[in-house]
Enzyme design. Sequence first.
Site, PDB file in Angstrom:
ATOM      1  CE1 TYR A 131      37.405 107.828  17.666  1.00  5.76           C
ATOM      2  CE2 TYR A 131      36.286 107.374  15.588  1.00  5.76           C
ATOM      3  CZ  TYR A 131      36.433 107.145  16.948  1.00  5.76           C
ATOM      4  OH  TYR A 131      35.625 106.230  17.573  1.00  5.76           O
ATOM      5  CE  LYS A 162      38.579 104.426  17.878  1.00  2.00           C
ATOM      6  NZ  LYS A 162      38.715 103.647  19.131  1.00  2.00           N
TER       7      LYS A 162
END
Length: 247
Positions: free
Chosen positions: A155, A159
């Site tokens: 993740y 990002k």
Amino acid sequence: MSETDIRGTVAVVTGGSRGIGHAIAAAFADAGIVVAIVGRNGEAAERAAAELPGAGHAGYACDVADPAQVDATVKAVEASAGPIGILVNNAGITRDNILLRMKDEEFDEVIAANLKGAFNFTRAVTRGMMKRRDGVILNITSVVGLMGNAGQANYAASKAGLVGLTKSVAKELAGRGVRCNAIAPGFIETDMTAALDEGQVESLRESIPLGALGRPEDVAAAALFLVGPGARYITGQVLAVDGGMVM
Ligand code: NAI
């Protein structure tokens, strides 16, 4: 979109059926923007669009990770609502795991939805925006992309990738009248954070200078500003909406 007014502009909000995306869609609709909500579940997207104030909003079934579906969705939105002036790449997922246990699929799925999905939509709207010399792209990244987080290698990488995408698109399209920025939310009360137990929430609160989790509306207010005429001289920026976590 006129220099002073965004009423009537068509905006695509991915993952707009719930959570932060839904709050952004609602704030846009309140401001007179025509919203196309994109989600994997078409019925949920249509329901969410029907509840927005004002006319012309619609929901579309589309997996942002699939370039063919994205291209078809952009065509469908433009055929029914008109040229897309605003794109918000908000759709995102988590598949948390410690590094040694993280499966290939967990890494790949998160990159595909969070990073490739934003690329797919950005590429699909860019030609039209460049031709019209008018458009705004907003990517929803995360403070985790700026500071990392144990158990979220996939993740955080997706990002952080969005930050690079944002700055590259901003540089590439600035001369064509298109702006691109990102918002990095901290911890916001949504389905994504509902899984945290009270102990985790308490220790999180202690790490937030403003002492509370944020609300989807806090992100939506920043989003409305960044896509609007008040931000006409802002591009390539990452605005943290995080109660002061990242300074
Ligand atoms: P959520 O899980 O409530 O909503 C995410 C939405 O994206 C859902 O409607 C989901 O169906 C949609 N979506 C996921 N994958 C998709 C795909 N492949 N194609 C189409 N739609 C897809 O999450 P939340 O909390 O509203 O998060 C929104 C964005 O904000 C995400 O990008 C998330 O990473 C980011 N964010 C959230 C934070 C939080 O604390 N809730 C903090 C920082 C960033």
